[in-house]
Design a protein around this motif. Structure first.
Motif, short mmCIF file in Angstrom:
data_model
loop_
_atom_site.label_atom_id
_atom_site.label_comp_id
_atom_site.label_asym_id
_atom_site.label_seq_id
_atom_site.Cartn_x
_atom_site.Cartn_y
_atom_site.Cartn_z
N ARG A 169 43.05 -7.01 19.95
CA ARG A 169 42.12 -6.84 21.06
C ARG A 169 40.68 -6.57 20.60
N ASN A 170 40.43 -6.52 19.31
CA ASN A 170 39.05 -6.36 18.85
C ASN A 170 38.78 -7.35 17.72
N THR A 176 34.40 -6.43 25.06
CA THR A 176 34.46 -6.97 23.71
C THR A 176 33.77 -8.33 23.64
N MET A 177 33.98 -9.15 24.65
CA MET A 177 33.36 -10.49 24.66
C MET A 177 31.89 -10.45 25.01
N PHE A 204 41.75 -14.70 28.10
CA PHE A 204 40.55 -14.00 28.56
C PHE A 204 40.09 -14.65 29.86
N VAL A 205 40.11 -13.88 30.95
CA VAL A 205 39.60 -14.37 32.23
C VAL A 205 38.08 -14.20 32.18
N PHE A 236 24.31 -8.13 25.72
CA PHE A 236 24.58 -9.56 25.50
C PHE A 236 23.60 -10.39 26.32
N ALA A 237 22.93 -11.35 25.65
CA ALA A 237 21.84 -12.07 26.33
C ALA A 237 21.80 -13.55 26.02
#
Length: 281
Positions: free
Chosen positions: A5-6, A97-98, A56-57, A103-104
């Motif tokens: 999961r990571n 995590t994703m 991953f949804v 996040f950009a």
């Protein structure tokens, strides 16, 4: 089958699989697995690859009024299916995590993404391209397998990989269908019993249109007939029924080269997509 999961655990696990001497396959999914997904795992295993499946949804590929919250999530059942299918590793990150804080980055693929689902679902393919690029960088597979049901998505991913020089082979796997012809989809679970009976009119209309076009029927008139059949069956809205170049996805008004017949239409609250290969006689 191990579940990670990571990112650090993922990379350690992939290194371990590579140390066993086989290549690595990636099968990206959003879960709610069915026989169509398992066909991707089977295709990878037939090539002797260690199979990493991601679940991953991805929120960035859903529009503001789409089914992100309703999308089926059933990791335990999916995991059991993957164990039975022989997958080696399940990559199951969460949204944080994703897409961690700050996040950009977003990836946009022009051309093949702009018509059809790109027009009907603004921003969808940017979300797809971004998450697929991340998955390919995270897993670093030799081969990645995608279903041909999402044919435009497959074209977008091929363009993405080519343009960004990502060293991975992209393999499309033929559509898996129920006995009555309906393409397998996680969203088929939304259909009521009556809607599920009606839904088979979508592949039937496409099959009849494809046969007529191969026989030389006028393309525009044939597509109009297919749209009317879907409307009469209760599909609304009908986003598109189109004959396209199989490579560029540009519309064709004559069958002069390998083509794909694409359609998207909504039945009740369920949006269905399908496509058929159409080859000149």
């Amino acid at each position: 089958m191990k579940t990670v999961r990571n990112i650090a655990d993922l990379r350690d696990a992939v290194r371990g699989l590579r140390a066993e001497g086989a290549g690595i396959a990636l099968v990206p999914t959003m879960g709610a697995l069915h026989a169509g997904h398992i066909a991707l795992v089977d295709a990878a295993r037939r090539r002797g690859l260690q199979v990493v499946v991601s679940i991953f949804v991805n929120p960035t590929q859903f529009g503001p009024h789409e089914d992100l919250d309703a999308y089926p999530r059933r990791e335990a059942a999916d995991s059991a299916l993957l164990v039975q299918a022989g997958a080696a590793l399940l990559w199951a990150p969460d949204v944080g995590t994703m897409y961690p804080s700050g996040f950009a980055t977003s990836i946009t693929v022009g051309g093949v993404s702009e018509r059809w689902d790109g027009a009907a679902r603004p921003g969808h393919f940017s979300g797809v391209a971004t998450v697929v690029a991340k998955l390919l960088l995270q897993v670093d597979p030799d081969v990645a397998f995608f279903g041909e049901k999402d044919f435009q998505q497959l074209a977008v991913i091929r363009r993405l990989v080519s343009d960004l020089d990502i060293d991975v082979e992209i393999v499309g796997v033929p559509i898996q269908r129920d006995d009555d012809g309906l393409a397998l989809s996680s969203r088929n679970a939304y259909l009521s019993t009556d809607e599920r009976t009606t839904a088979r009119q979508l592949p039937r209309a496409l099959g009849e249109a494809a046969a007529a076009i191969v026989r030389g029927a006028d393309v525009a008139a044939t597509l109009d007939i297919a749209r009317r059949k879907l409307a009469d069956a209760g599909f609304t809205p009908i986003d598109y029924v189109a004959l396209c170049d199989a490579d560029t996805l540009e519309p064709l008004d004559q069958l002069t080269k390998p083509a794909r017949l694409l359609a998207a239409a909504t039945l009740g609250r369920t949006r269905l997509i399908d496509n058929l290969s159409v080859e000149p006689a």
